[in-house]
Scaffold this active site. Structure first.
Site: not given
Ligand SMILES: Cc1cc2nc3c(=O)[nH]c(=O)nc-3n(C[C@H](O)[C@H](O)[C@H](O)COP(=O)(O)OP(=O)(O)OC[C@H]3O[C@@H](n4cnc5c(N)ncnc54)[C@H](O)[C@@H]3O)c2cc1C
Length: 596
Positions: A441
């Site tokens: 989220e």
């Molecule tokens: C169990 C689970 C359930 C989920 N359920 C859903 C769902 O129902 N629907 C859905 O659509 N998604 C869902 N997600 C996805 C979830 O919302 C994303 O994993 C989350 O938004 C982070 O994206 P990412 O994993 O690509 O991490 P990344 O975006 O790659 O982030 C990696 C790190 O970099 C940091 N970061 C990234 N961009 C920036 C920035 N601009 N400035 C500073 N820091 C930054 C982040 O804070 C994090 O620490 C789920 C994920 C999990 C693991």
């Protein structure tokens, strides 16, 4: 048998004295709502959730879910049975529109129910939570046909909802998503693309699953300005409301995870063949606005996960601390080992859990009440006040509460000693389950950026300044009592002064990178001070009731909890300030290639 006891007295106290349920119930649209009925209903919800849902928590964790060869996903029978009863009992439809089978109660009541649901079984709670967020989005942005076909079954929970944003290259950066959509001659759309991590993306608890999918229409501009929202049902719906053909929606795989084992996290393929049948929600390219309606609701509820798991972990740890004997506490009879609850360090851990839990609960209920004002305020000015307050507090409710969720459930493990590390105790599950909440989220880092870059500057800082003034007024009120509550007022006053200083610094920061660098410590500072504010208000109420003659140990314990927070937790806020104001230079002093 369940080991979860719904904390109804504290929930009702916060509803009455912080969220001001009486005022919420007097808003237009809630004419049928009486506060007393809400409190009675919460008793019943607590009984149902602790008896029916809470016993499924360990089963869900140990058995997990199964993806079958045909792509279907099977959930443990106990959860399926509990979900059936949940739908029948109507607890998922608390705030739903009466026109669509809901009970039309305020959101703040639904939030209280959701807390107890989350404590009972967090993995399970995600299904109704996402469904309720989908109802919220469709209620605001759906057209009449979409509402007629989907809202009733979603409101009752007979059908479940999902939120499908994330793609392999589009996580925090939603604007990078590539799923595509195109219109058909009959007015429907087709959607094609793969989404990852979709919570409850496929399962056998509900007969239909309604996916809200973000995708790009033809010739959409790049980034978030070119995203549209589509409703993609697992089964198409016939004109008479019955289920029709299976849509081209497939669960390709499910993830194996650290926690929330009973919640399927699915890789979903939409329309691999010829596109999945889809219906546009809102306007073309306005999908982010629609999704934000859903996400704001969901973000508050993810904050609740920090609270709900901490509460259950606290109850478990408290029970253990009153059974386990080790060592001799100072003053205990010779030759007798003491209960660990008699040791100051264990007391510190328990009090840290209790005080933070009560602070989080009040913050989250206040934020939810602001959401009621946003929708039901009597005039534009009131609705704007509710919207601004909710906008400011939501990132704090989400991130502060979920960071605390991890810390407090970890304390729950610690109180158990070695037994905390042994799965059989159950303490470890709460900690494992809590770890996802700061990630999804919108990660907590993204929440902090939202707070600093968008929320603090709202109305040129007037919204945040108004909230700081409100906190200061409570501090002044307590300082003026001149009695034991004055110390709480003094600590709050110091906390607010420190937060005002960092807020002013951020508002004046010239280089945006400096603001981004200080965002996470600022959010922490804000959360700690806000927690102190909500507890100070509760202490004032409890003090007033005691002065008026109430003879109630619970009220005295409330004041003592607030005093503990004011003396021992609130001062920690000041420790965040140097990191807020340090700027970005220090973070980049070492070249990336030298970090290794
Ligand atoms: C169990 C689970 C359930 C989920 N359920 C859903 C769902 O129902 N629907 C859905 O659509 N998604 C869902 N997600 C996805 C979830 O919302 C994303 O994993 C989350 O938004 C982070 O994206 P990412 O994993 O690509 O991490 P990344 O975006 O790659 O982030 C990696 C790190 O970099 C940091 N970061 C990234 N961009 C920036 C920035 N601009 N400035 C500073 N820091 C930054 C982040 O804070 C994090 O620490 C789920 C994920 C999990 C693991």
């Amino acid at each position: 048998m369940s080991d979860y006891r719904p904390p109804l007295r504290d929930i009702k106290f916060a509803l009455e004295h912080i969220a001001d349920l009486e005022s919420v119930a007097s808003l237009p649209g809630f004419e049928h709502v009486e506060s007393e009925d809400v409190y009675d209903a919460l008793d019943e919800a607590g009984r149902f959730l602790s008896e029916v849902v809470a016993p499924t928590n360990t089963i869900g964790d140990t058995q997990g879910i199964t993806r079958n060869a045909d792509g279907s996903v099977t959930v443990p029978d106990e959860l399926v049975a509990a979900y059936e009863q949940f739908v029948e009992s109507g607890w998922g439809a608390v705030k739903g529109d009466i026109e669509y089978g809901g009970h039309g109660f305020p959101s703040v009541m639904a939030t209280a129910v959701q807390e107890m649901l989350t404590s009972s079984n967090m993995a399970f709670s995600l299904c109704p939570m996402l469904t309720s967020s989908a109802v919220e989005a469709l209620g605001v942005h759906g057209n009449d046909e979409v509402k007629a076909a989907y809202l009733e079954k979603l409101t009752t929970g007979e059908w479940a909802g999902t939120m499908a944003l994330t793609e392999p290259e589009a996580g925090s950066d939603v604007g990078a998503l590539r799923a595509k959509a195109w219109p058909e001659a009959d007015g429907t759309w087709r959607v094609q693309g793969t989404k990852i991590y979709i919570t409850w993306g496929e399962h056998d608890m509900a007969e239909n699953i309604i996916h809200l999918v973000l995708a790009r229409a033809p010739e959409a501009p790049p980034g978030t300005r070119g995203i549209s929202l589509f409703l993609v049902p697992k089964y198409l719906v016939n004109p008479d409301g019955s289920l029709g053909a299976r849509n081209d929606v497939e669960c390709v795989s499910v993830e194996h995870k650290l926690g929330i084992h009973a919640s399927p996290t699915a890789v979903m393929a939409y329309g691999e063949e010829q596109g999945a049948v889809a219906y546009l929600v809102g306007e073309v390219n306005a999908g982010m606005r629609c999704m934000f309606t859903m996400m704001n609701d969901a973000r508050l509820h993810v904050g609740l996960e920090g609270l709900g798991l901490s509460e259950r972990a606290y109850q478990l740890a408290l029970g253990y601390a009153t059974e386990r004997r080790q060592g001799r506490a100072i003053g205990a009879p010779k030759g007798e080992s003491s209960l660990i609850i008699e040791h100051p360090d264990v007391r510190r851990m328990l009090m840290t859990m209790k005080a933070n839990i009560e602070a989080m609960r009040a913050l989250i209920l206040d934020t939810s009440a602001a959401g009621d004002l946003r929708h039901h305020g009597a005039n534009e000015e009131e609705r704007l006040r509710g919207a601004n307050r909710m906008a400011l507090l939501t990132p704090i409710a989400k991130a502060w509460a979920t960071d605390l969720g991890v810390e407090l459930t970890s304390l729950g493990v610690q109180i158990h000693g070695g037994m905390g590390f042994v799965e059989e105790t159950g303490a470890a599950q709460h900690w494992r389950d809590s770890r996802i909440a700061p990630i999804y989220e919108g990660t907590n880092g993204i929440q902090a950026i939202d707070l600093v870059m968008r929320k603090v500057p709202m109305a040129e800082g007037a919204v945040v300044t108004g909230y700081l003034d409100e906190m200061q007024a409570t501090a002044d009120e307590l300082l003026a009592t001149g009695n034991g509550l004055a110390a709480i007022g003094a600590a709050l006053s110091d906390g607010v002064a420190g937060l005002r200083e960092t807020t002013d610094w951020l508002l004046a920061a010239g280089d945006p990178n400096d603001g981004l660098a200080g965002a996470t410590p600022y959010l922490r500072q804000f959360g700690v001070v806000a927690g102190g504010y909500y507890l100070a208000r509760q202490a004032a109420v409890a003090g007033g009731l005691l002065d008026a003659g109430a003879d109630d140990r619970w009220l005295q314990a409330k004041i003592d909890t607030c005093r503990f927070y004011a003396d021992q937790i609130l001062p920690q806020a000041a420790g965040c300030a140097p990191a807020v104001k340090a700027g970005a230079d220090q973070l980049f002093a070492i070249d990336a290639d030298m970090l290794g």
